[in-house]
Design a protein around this motif. Structure first.
Motif, PDB file in Angstrom:
ATOM      1  N   ALA A  35       0.896  -1.029  -0.129  1.00 16.55           N
ATOM      2  CA  ALA A  35       0.018  -0.075  -0.046  1.00 16.55           C
ATOM      3  C   ALA A  35       0.984   1.099  -0.068  1.00 16.55           C
ATOM      4  CB  ALA A  35      -1.136  -0.065   1.163  1.00 16.55           C
ATOM      5  N   PRO A  36       1.990   1.351   0.831  1.00 12.18           N
ATOM      6  CA  PRO A  36       2.806   2.657   0.761  1.00 12.18           C
ATOM      7  C   PRO A  36       3.555   2.894  -0.378  1.00 12.18           C
ATOM      8  CG  PRO A  36       2.965   1.368   2.884  1.00 12.18           C
ATOM      9  CD  PRO A  36       2.398   0.557   1.856  1.00 12.18           C
ATOM     10  N   VAL A  37       3.825   1.816  -1.266  1.00 16.24           N
ATOM     11  CA  VAL A  37       4.388   2.039  -2.514  1.00 16.24           C
ATOM     12  C   VAL A  37       3.733   1.747  -3.528  1.00 16.24           C
ATOM     13  CG1 VAL A  37       6.726   1.864  -1.493  1.00 16.24           C
ATOM     14  CG2 VAL A  37       5.493  -0.090  -2.131  1.00 16.24           C
ATOM     15  N   ARG A  38       2.376   1.417  -3.507  1.00 20.65           N
ATOM     16  CA  ARG A  38       1.499   0.988  -4.633  1.00 20.65           C
ATOM     17  C   ARG A  38       1.670   1.829  -6.109  1.00 20.65           C
ATOM     18  NH1 ARG A  38      -4.049   0.466  -2.782  1.00 20.65           N
ATOM     19  NH2 ARG A  38      -3.576   1.560  -0.615  1.00 20.65           N
ATOM     20  N   ASP A  39       1.997   3.069  -5.764  1.00 20.92           N
ATOM     21  CA  ASP A  39       2.230   4.051  -7.015  1.00 20.92           C
ATOM     22  C   ASP A  39       3.353   3.822  -7.845  1.00 20.92           C
ATOM     23  OD1 ASP A  39      -0.097   5.345  -6.516  1.00 20.92           O
ATOM     24  OD2 ASP A  39       0.789   7.102  -5.415  1.00 20.92           O
ATOM     25  N   HIS A  40       4.406   2.910  -7.256  1.00 19.64           N
ATOM     26  CA  HIS A  40       5.447   2.242  -7.942  1.00 19.64           C
ATOM     27  C   HIS A  40       5.451   1.126  -8.616  1.00 19.64           C
ATOM     28  CE1 HIS A  40       7.751   6.083  -6.559  1.00 19.64           C
ATOM     29  NE2 HIS A  40       7.170   5.747  -5.536  1.00 19.64           N
TER      30      HIS A  40
END
Length: 449
Positions: free
Chosen positions: A82-87
Motif C-alpha cells: 500500500a505505501p508504495v503502490r504508485d511504484h
C-alpha cells in the motif's frame, strides 16, 4: 584519491586497508553542462534491473488484485505494498510453457530464462542465458560488478534434486550461458566484502578483515579529505550513505557474534547470519540498496528461498515447513498458512521498495531509476503448474514506467514478453527473447480509468 575541481569522477572510490568503497551519485559528479542537459543525461546512466524470486507459487485467490485496471484496492497478500503502490504494477495470466513438465527445478530454472531445462542428473546440464545476464552484458560493463547474485539459503546440494533434474537448476537463478550457472551468495559478510572490499583472493580479504575492526575505520582520512571538497548537500549525502554502510556492517557483526551461541543452527542457513529470517532478508535487501546507490552493480538477482525449501516461519506464526504446506490438497488451514508466507515475503519486498523510494538520487529517487521484477515460476503449487504466475513489476526505469496498475491478460501470455519489455526499459534492445511474442505495451501506456 584525486578530486577534480570541475567534476568528481563517478567511479571515485574511498580506499583504505582492504577497502574500495564506491560513492553515491553526487552533484560534484555531474559534468560541467547546463542543468537541463545534465538532467536529461543522468537518468540514462542510472537504469538498474533487479529480480526477486519467490519460491513455490502462491495462493492465487489471496494474491490476485480485485481491480481490473489499478491497485487502488489491494488483495490480502499484496496489502503490504500500500505505501508504495504508485511504484508497482501487478500482471496476471503470464505463463512459462517451457517450465513443463511441472517441477520445482524447472520453475526456478525457467523464471529468468523462459527456456526448457535439459533433463539430467549429471553435469551435462543445459538451459539458456538468463535475462539478467543479457542485461549485464550491456548495462553491467561500466560497474565494478557486472551483476550480483544473492540468495537466502546455503545451496550445498548437488546431484539429482527433483524428478531427474540436477540440483543446479534449483540452486541458480542466473546463467551467463546455456552451460554456465552462476552461484548465489547467502552470507551478508561475504556480500559486504565483495561490495566494499579491495578484492583479491579470499585469503587477502580475510587478512584485511582481521586487521581492521570496521571497514569505514580504514578510510577515515579519505572521508575527511573528500568532505572538504564538497558542498553542503553532497556532504549530507555522503554522511547518510556512510551511516547506512556502518549500520549494515554493525548488524553483520552482531549476527556473527550471536551465531557463536546458536546451539541449534538452521541447516539451510550459513554460519554467521542472523537467526531471524526477516533480519537476514532485510540485510540482503539493504546490501542491494547500497550496491545500487554506490553504482557497484546495476543488475541483481535474489532468491528469497530455494524451491522445495522446508524453511519454517515461526516469527509469523507458521512453524510448518514451507514445501509440504504448498501440497495442501485444498486444505483451507494449509492454504491460509501458505498465504501468510506469501504476504510475509511481499512485506519484505515492500520495505525494500520504500527504502529505494526514500533515497534521493539525481532528479528523483533510487527507485525512480531502478526496475525490479518480483514473482515465481510456479502458479498453483498444489498442482505444480506454470500458468497465471504471481508477478509484480516495481520502479520507474528512469521515467520509462509508471505504477498503480493491474494488467490482466484475457489469454495466457509468455512471461518472456515481460522480460523483453524490461530489457527495453533499461536500454537493451532485442527483437525477441526465448518464446516471447511481443512486449507488454501496457507498461508504457498512460493509465486510463
Amino acid at each position: 584519491m584525486i578530486v577534480s575541481k570541475k567534476a568528481l569522477p563517478r567511479r571515485t572510490f574511498l580506499r583504505g586497508l582492504g577497502t574500495a568503497m564506491a560513492l553515491p551519485l553526487l552533484d560534484a559528479m555531474v559534468p560541467a553542462m547546463s542543468s537541463q542537459a545534465a538532467s536529461a543525461a543522468a537518468p540514462e546512466r542510472l537504469r538498474r534491473l533487479g529480480f526477486v524470486y519467490m519460491p513455490m507459487g502462491c495462493d492465487l485467490s489471496r494474491w490476485t488484485p480485485p481491480g481490473s485496471t489499478t491497485l487502488d484496492t489491494l488483495s490480502p497478500t499484496l496489502e503490504p505494498l500500500a505505501p508504495v503502490r504508485d511504484h508497482v504494477s501487478a500482471i496476471s495470466n503470464l505463463e512459462l510453457r517451457n517450465a513443463y513438465p511441472g517441477t520445482h527445478a524447472t520453475s526456478n530454472a525457467s523464471f529468468l530464462s523462459a527456456a526448457r531445462a535439459k533433463r539430467t542428473e549429471s553435469t551435462d546440464y543445459e538451459l539458456a542465458t538468463t535475462v539478467d545476464q543479457v542485461a549485464a552484458r550491456q548495462i553491467g560493463q561500466q560497474t565494478r560488478l557486472p551483476s550480483l547474485e544473492l540468495s537466502m539459503d546455503l545451496l550445498a546440494t548437488v546431484g539429482q534434486c527433483d524428478n531427474g533434474y540436477a540440483c543446479v537448476y534449483q540452486n541458480s537463478l542466473s546463467w551467463s550461458s546455456p552451460t554456465t550457472p552462476l552461484p548465489a551468495e547467502a552470507h551478508p559478510r561475504i556480500v559486504f566484502e565483495r561490495l566494499f572490499g579491495e578484492g583479491g583472493s579470499a585469503e587477502d580479504r580475510r587478512a584485511a578483515l582481521k586487521k581492521r575492526a570496521s571497514l569505514l575505520d580504514s578510510v577515515t582520512g579519505e572521508i575527511t579529505r573528500l568532505r572538504s571538497t564538497l558542498g553542503p548537500e553532497d556532504r549530507a549525502r555522503v554522511d547518510r550513505y556512510l551511516d547506512s554502510v556502518r549500520e549494515v556492517e554493525r548488524r553483520i557483526q552482531k549476527a556473527e557474534i550471536d551465531s557463536k551461541d546458536d546451539t541449534l543452527p538452521d541447516l539451510d542457513r550459513p554460519d554467521g547470519v542472523p537467526a531471524s529470517y526477516a533480519e537476514h532478508a532485510r540485510l540482503m535487501f539493504d546490501l542491494q540498496a547500497l550496491a545500487l546507490q554506490g553504482d557497484v552493480t546495476r543488475v541483481i538477482t535474489f532468491q528469497l528461498a530455494r524451491e522445495t525449501s522446508n524453511r519454517t516461519y515461526p516469527e509469523i506464526g507458521v512453524p510448518d515447513p514451507h514445501h509440504p504446506l504448498t501440497h495442501h490438497g485444498n486444505d483451507p488451514e494449509k492454504i491460509a498458512k501458505v498465504a501468510k508466507i506469501n504476504q510475509f515475503h511481499v512485506s519484505l519486498f515492500a520495505e525494500f521498495l520504500a527504502r529505494l523510494a526514500a533515497t534521493p538520487e539525481g532528479d528523483g529517487s533510487l527507485l525512480d531509476h531502478s526496475l525490479y521484477l518480483y514473482g515465481s515460476g510456479m502458479g498453483n503449487p498444489n498442482v505444480h503448474d506454470h500458468a497465471n504466475l504471481p508477478i509484480l513489476v516495481a520502479g520507474g526505469a528512469a521515467g520509462k514506467m509508471g505504477g498503480n496498475r493491474h494488467i490482466r491478460y484475457a489469454e495466457p501470455t509468455p512471461l518472456a514478453n515481460l522480460h523483453l519489455t524490461l530489457l527495453d526499459k533499461v536500454g537493451v534492445r532485442l527483437d525477441s527473447f526465448a518464446d516471447s511474442r511481443g512486449m507488454v505495451d501496457e507498461l508504457s501506456e498512460p493509465l486510463s480509468i
